[in-house]
Design an enzyme around this catalytic site. Structure first.
Site, PDB file in Angstrom:
ATOM      1  N   TYR A 107       0.857  -1.184   0.000  1.00 17.17           N
ATOM      2  CA  TYR A 107       0.000   0.000   0.000  1.00 17.17           C
ATOM      3  C   TYR A 107       0.894   1.236   0.000  1.00 17.17           C
ATOM      4  CZ  TYR A 107      -3.035   3.721   1.654  1.00 17.17           C
ATOM      5  OH  TYR A 107      -3.703   4.905   1.757  1.00 17.17           O
ATOM      6  N   GLU A 195      -3.150   7.584  -4.176  1.00 17.82           N
ATOM      7  CA  GLU A 195      -3.152   6.323  -3.430  1.00 17.82           C
ATOM      8  C   GLU A 195      -2.982   5.171  -4.412  1.00 17.82           C
ATOM      9  OE1 GLU A 195      -5.838   4.944   0.186  1.00 17.82           O
ATOM     10  OE2 GLU A 195      -6.800   4.434  -1.708  1.00 17.82           O
TER      11      GLU A 195
END
Ligand code: GDP
Ligand code: MN
Length: 387
Positions: A107, A195
């Site tokens: 992530y 993101e």
């Protein structure tokens, strides 16, 4: 402004971040042709401005043309809700992408941390799940580091972040390089969020951005011609319609349509409606000196939002004359076949004349109130439960 995944990936590609090859498609035939060109297996991905598409059935792997067709048929036109019930968002476009063999899912994100007045880089070796879940299950697996915006992110700093996050040794350099490029893209495009979840390591140990969520500061679009063009295409239909009609309109999430004159009164009206327990559907400033035609236009925009279940007019006449507004309301009601409850509060210049016009028109769904608070309470009651 939120970019669609593939628009974000195109931005990544220009910044030198590895992304899988793919093509967008707006109909099934184009999707199948794209899949044939890309080769199998490929992934059919719903393009909506919300995460959690995988869980919602909006991301499917196709092993041949027949499956690509079936997935495109199922996904185009489907409605997807976000993990917190946002939406629904209708899928108008899919992104067909070469499938990746995933060895590891990480992530990575960069957000503008307004309280620290600095960008914040977040990296975790636990990708695939959302960042709140990671924070809940394993907070130590999240590395958070601020970047000095006057210096930018150096490769050394990025490598340290990678090591601290427990990224596999052989790909620390690859991840660091991507973080630096993402940071450069973040700064260069006036992003407030980037993101990448998941940032994957492929079977060949390459680091690739498999998803992209990018938010650009709307106020900076004037200096990014390419992004401004995207903004025009992803604009909300009501906002586009309002812009065409020259109205100052901002769409909100609620079900109470609002029209007031002057930005200040408009803002206070939103507050009072919220105070009365309601949820405003929009901000719409009818402006000073609003003529009947402007009222018709404004009501047309408000009405085209399916969520709206009641409308509040809050007018304080100054330059704006209440009799003009009243005429506009009467004209609009007949022209637009308005079947929503309308609550009207008129005060100021020519308000008596305005109230007389409304009374004479005898509109069945029109309700008059004398004060702003009473009008807000009434409209909230008529709108029913918040949508
Ligand atoms: P989101 O659910 O909206 O966040 O969409 P993502 O693009 O992140 O995709 C969700 C999940 O689908 C990913 O976490 C992957 O596990 C899986 N996925 C997406 N693309 C591929 C692919 O090319 N190959 C494989 N095996 N899985 C994929
Ligand atoms: Mn994702």
């Amino acid at each position: 402004m939120d970019l669609l995944e593939y628009q974000g990936k195109q931005l990544f590609g220009r910044a030198g971040v590895s992304v899988p090859d793919g093509e967008p498609a707006r109909d099934v035939e184009t999707a199948v042709a794209a899949a044939d060109r890309i080769g199998y297996p490929c992934v059919v991905k719903a393009q909506v401005q919300i995460g959690g598409r995988g869980k919602a059935g909006g991301i499917k792997v196709a092993k041949d043309a027949e499956e690509a067709r079936a997935h495109a048929e199922a996904i185009i036109g489907m409605n997807i809700r976000g993990p917190r019930g946002e939406g629904p968002f209708t899928v108008h476009e899919v992104w067909i992408e070469e499938a990746s063999e995933i060895d590891a899912e990480y992530y990575a994100s960069i957000i503008l941390d307004r309280s620290a007045k600095k960008p914040l880089v977040i990296l975790s070796r636990m990708g695939g799940m959302n960042v709140e879940e990671i924070a809940d299950t394993d907070p130590d697996a999240l590395v958070r580091r601020h970047v000095d915006p006057t210096k930018g992110l150096t490769t050394d700093e990025a490598r340290t972040i990678g090591i601290d996050a427990g990224i596999d040794d052989d790909v620390v350099d690859g991840v660091a390089e991507i973080l630096v490029k993402l940071y450069e893209a973040f700064a260069a495009n006036d992003a407030t969020l980037i993101e990448v979840n998941p940032l994957i390591v492929t079977a060949g140990r390459e680091v690739v951005a498999l998803d992209a969520k990018v938010t650009i500061d709307g106020n900076a679009l004037f200096r990014h011609q390419d992004l401004a063009e995207i903004a025009d295409t992803v604009e909300d239909p009501q906002e586009a319609m309002a812009k065409e009609k020259g109205l100052t309109y901002v769409k909100l999430d609620g079900n109470v349509g609002i029209l007031a004159n002057g930005a200040g009164l408009c803002m206070s009206t939103l507050d009072v409606v919220a105070q009365a327990g309601g949820a405003p559907a929009n901000f719409l400033d009818a402006g000073g000196g609003s003529k009947a035609e402007a009222i018709v236009n404004a009501l047309e925009v408000i009405k085209s939002d399916d969520k709206v279940t009641a409308i509040l007019f809050n007018i304080f006449g100054g330059i704006t004359r209440c009799d003009e507004i009243a005429k506009g309301i009467v004209t609009a009601s007949s022209q637009l076949d308005l079947d929503l409850p309308l609550v009207v509060r008129l005060d100021g210049t020519n308000s008596e004349e305005g109230l007389r016009i409304l009374a004479e028109a005898d509109l069945p769904n029109l309700h008059q109130e004398k004060t702003m608070l009473d009008a807000a309470r009434r409209v909230v009651e008529l709108a029913g439960g918040a949508s």
